[in-house]
Motif scaffolding. Structure first.
Motif, PDB file in Angstrom:
ATOM      1  N   UNK A  35       0.849  -1.186   0.000  1.00  0.00           N
ATOM      2  CA  UNK A  35       0.000   0.000   0.000  1.00  0.00           C
ATOM      3  C   UNK A  35       0.890   1.244   0.000  1.00  0.00           C
ATOM      4  N   UNK A  36       0.372   2.305  -0.612  1.00  0.00           N
ATOM      5  CA  UNK A  36       1.052   3.593  -0.569  1.00  0.00           C
ATOM      6  C   UNK A  36       0.237   4.542   0.314  1.00  0.00           C
ATOM      7  N   UNK A  74       8.874 -10.367  -0.270  1.00  0.00           N
ATOM      8  CA  UNK A  74       8.498  -9.620  -1.470  1.00  0.00           C
ATOM      9  C   UNK A  74       9.336  -8.362  -1.572  1.00  0.00           C
ATOM     10  N   UNK A  75       9.485  -7.885  -2.776  1.00  0.00           N
ATOM     11  CA  UNK A  75      10.062  -6.574  -2.978  1.00  0.00           C
ATOM     12  C   UNK A  75       9.202  -5.764  -3.926  1.00  0.00           C
ATOM     13  N   UNK A  76       9.203  -4.475  -3.647  1.00  0.00           N
ATOM     14  CA  UNK A  76       8.475  -3.516  -4.481  1.00  0.00           C
ATOM     15  C   UNK A  76       9.516  -2.657  -5.172  1.00  0.00           C
ATOM     16  N   UNK A  77       9.420  -2.551  -6.477  1.00  0.00           N
ATOM     17  CA  UNK A  77      10.313  -1.713  -7.264  1.00  0.00           C
ATOM     18  C   UNK A  77       9.542  -0.537  -7.847  1.00  0.00           C
ATOM     19  N   UNK A  78      10.128   0.627  -7.708  1.00  0.00           N
ATOM     20  CA  UNK A  78       9.539   1.815  -8.315  1.00  0.00           C
ATOM     21  C   UNK A  78      10.583   2.410  -9.239  1.00  0.00           C
ATOM     22  N   UNK A  79      10.306   2.385 -10.514  1.00  0.00           N
ATOM     23  CA  UNK A  79      11.236   2.901 -11.517  1.00  0.00           C
ATOM     24  C   UNK A  79      10.925   4.352 -11.859  1.00  0.00           C
ATOM     25  N   UNK A  80      11.922   5.017 -12.414  1.00  0.00           N
ATOM     26  CA  UNK A  80      11.745   6.395 -12.898  1.00  0.00           C
ATOM     27  C   UNK A  80      11.012   7.237 -11.863  1.00  0.00           C
ATOM     28  N   UNK A  81      11.599   7.315 -10.681  1.00  0.00           N
ATOM     29  CA  UNK A  81      10.935   7.974  -9.558  1.00  0.00           C
ATOM     30  C   UNK A  81      10.522   9.400  -9.879  1.00  0.00           C
ATOM     31  N   UNK A  82       9.335   9.737  -9.388  1.00  0.00           N
ATOM     32  CA  UNK A  82       8.820  11.090  -9.505  1.00  0.00           C
ATOM     33  C   UNK A  82       8.630  11.661  -8.105  1.00  0.00           C
ATOM     34  N   UNK A  83       8.601  12.984  -8.027  1.00  0.00           N
ATOM     35  CA  UNK A  83       8.477  13.634  -6.723  1.00  0.00           C
ATOM     36  C   UNK A  83       7.247  13.140  -5.961  1.00  0.00           C
ATOM     37  N   UNK A  84       6.158  12.903  -6.688  1.00  0.00           N
ATOM     38  CA  UNK A  84       4.908  12.493  -6.027  1.00  0.00           C
ATOM     39  C   UNK A  84       4.919  11.045  -5.541  1.00  0.00           C
ATOM     40  N   UNK A 104       0.072  -5.538   9.190  1.00  0.00           N
ATOM     41  CA  UNK A 104       0.982  -4.598   8.536  1.00  0.00           C
ATOM     42  C   UNK A 104       2.355  -4.547   9.176  1.00  0.00           C
ATOM     43  N   UNK A 105       3.322  -4.187   8.354  1.00  0.00           N
ATOM     44  CA  UNK A 105       4.660  -3.885   8.819  1.00  0.00           C
ATOM     45  C   UNK A 105       4.782  -2.417   9.177  1.00  0.00           C
ATOM     46  N   UNK A 106       5.974  -1.999   9.595  1.00  0.00           N
ATOM     47  CA  UNK A 106       6.181  -0.626  10.056  1.00  0.00           C
ATOM     48  C   UNK A 106       6.342   0.388   8.927  1.00  0.00           C
ATOM     49  N   UNK A 107       6.532  -0.097   7.704  1.00  0.00           N
ATOM     50  CA  UNK A 107       6.608   0.811   6.567  1.00  0.00           C
ATOM     51  C   UNK A 107       8.015   1.247   6.210  1.00  0.00           C
ATOM     52  N   UNK A 108       8.144   1.692   4.973  1.00  0.00           N
ATOM     53  CA  UNK A 108       9.365   2.333   4.473  1.00  0.00           C
ATOM     54  C   UNK A 108       8.991   3.734   4.016  1.00  0.00           C
ATOM     55  N   UNK A 109       9.695   4.703   4.558  1.00  0.00           N
ATOM     56  CA  UNK A 109       9.463   6.095   4.150  1.00  0.00           C
ATOM     57  C   UNK A 109      10.368   6.401   2.974  1.00  0.00           C
ATOM     58  N   UNK A 110       9.765   6.606   1.795  1.00  0.00           N
ATOM     59  CA  UNK A 110      10.516   6.942   0.594  1.00  0.00           C
ATOM     60  C   UNK A 110      10.400   8.442   0.341  1.00  0.00           C
ATOM     61  N   UNK A 111      11.543   9.073   0.209  1.00  0.00           N
ATOM     62  CA  UNK A 111      11.583  10.497  -0.112  1.00  0.00           C
ATOM     63  C   UNK A 111      12.291  10.654  -1.457  1.00  0.00           C
ATOM     64  N   UNK A 112      11.628  11.332  -2.378  1.00  0.00           N
ATOM     65  CA  UNK A 112      12.199  11.579  -3.700  1.00  0.00           C
ATOM     66  C   UNK A 112      12.521  13.068  -3.811  1.00  0.00           C
ATOM     67  N   UNK A 113      13.793  13.360  -4.053  1.00  0.00           N
ATOM     68  CA  UNK A 113      14.237  14.760  -4.130  1.00  0.00           C
ATOM     69  C   UNK A 113      14.398  15.205  -5.569  1.00  0.00           C
TER      70      UNK A 113
END
Lengths: 113, 118
Positions: A35-36, A74-84, A104-113
């Protein structure tokens, strides 16, 4: 009993890069969900994996993909990252597939600069 | 399509008092689960309680209970004897259990931020 684990805790990337997020389900669980949780958008379903196969995906572009390994991690891949794409990514697992309670797990905080 | 609505963005309650969080949902399905999850500042999403739609009896878990009104499509959460540790975002969620329907995904409301004050 160990819960759902996710790594890394935080991930910082720049626009255009690729991100890989990992999830280990509760022992014995075969289904993994992603989930996002983006600010202002709430929790949105991304992907569901069961027995190594992608079973369902939410309304996200193909650059969001993933896989499930024989040990059900499992792994989640996000290609061509966008700010959003900056968001908290939550992984969940369930024992008996799509109709069962998700933990649920504790989550991964992804920040795209 | 199913939707889940939480009409209270924020609520506060005094420690030891009782508070009720509201949730309504819209579906044409008959076989589904409803959940309440809490997400404290640590961000871990924790299951609070589950209700099966075909069960008339309201689910309870210690200080947490629900008022499930299937005809009205209402699913409220009551927290009794509120504790400081109950401070969190509370999310109501719907899961369709009909095979062939949209599978695997929880549909969440926007959440209610609950603050328990000493």
């Amino acid at each position: 009993e160990a819960g759902v684990t996710q790594s890394p805790t935080h991930l910082i990337k720049t626009r255009g890069q690729q991100a890989t997020l990992r999830c280990s389900p509760i022992s014995g669980h075969t289904s993994v969900y992603w989930y996002q949780q983006a600010l202002g958008l709430g929790l949105q379903f991304l992907l569901w994996y069961d027995e190594g196969e992608e079973r369902n995906r939410g309304n996200f572009p193909p650059r969001f993909s993933g896989r499930q390994f024989p040990n059900y991690s499992s792994e989640l891949n996000v290609n061509a990252l966008e700010l959003e794409d900056s968001a908290l990514y939550l992984c969940a697992s369930s024992l008996e597939g799509w109709s069962d309670t998700q933990y649920f797990g504790p989550g991964t905080r992804l920040t795209v600069l | 399509a199913q939707t889940v609505t939480q009409s209270q963005p924020e609520m506060s309650v005094q420690e030891a008092e009782t508070v009720t969080l509201s949730c309504t949902y819209d579906t044409s399905e008959n076989n589904y689960y409803l959940f309440w999850y809490k997400q404290p500042p640590s961000r871990q999403m924790i299951l609070v309680i589950r209700q099966e739609a075909y069960k008339q009896q309201n689910a309870t878990e210690n200080r947490f209970s629900v008022n499930f009104q299937k005809a009205a499509k209402s699913f409220s959460l009551k927290i009794s004897d509120s504790q400081l540790g109950d401070t969190a975002m509370y999310f109501c969620a719907f899961m369709n259990r009909r095979y062939g329907g949209s599978q695997g995904n929880l549909i969440f409301g926007k959440g209610t931020k609950l603050s328990v004050k000493p």
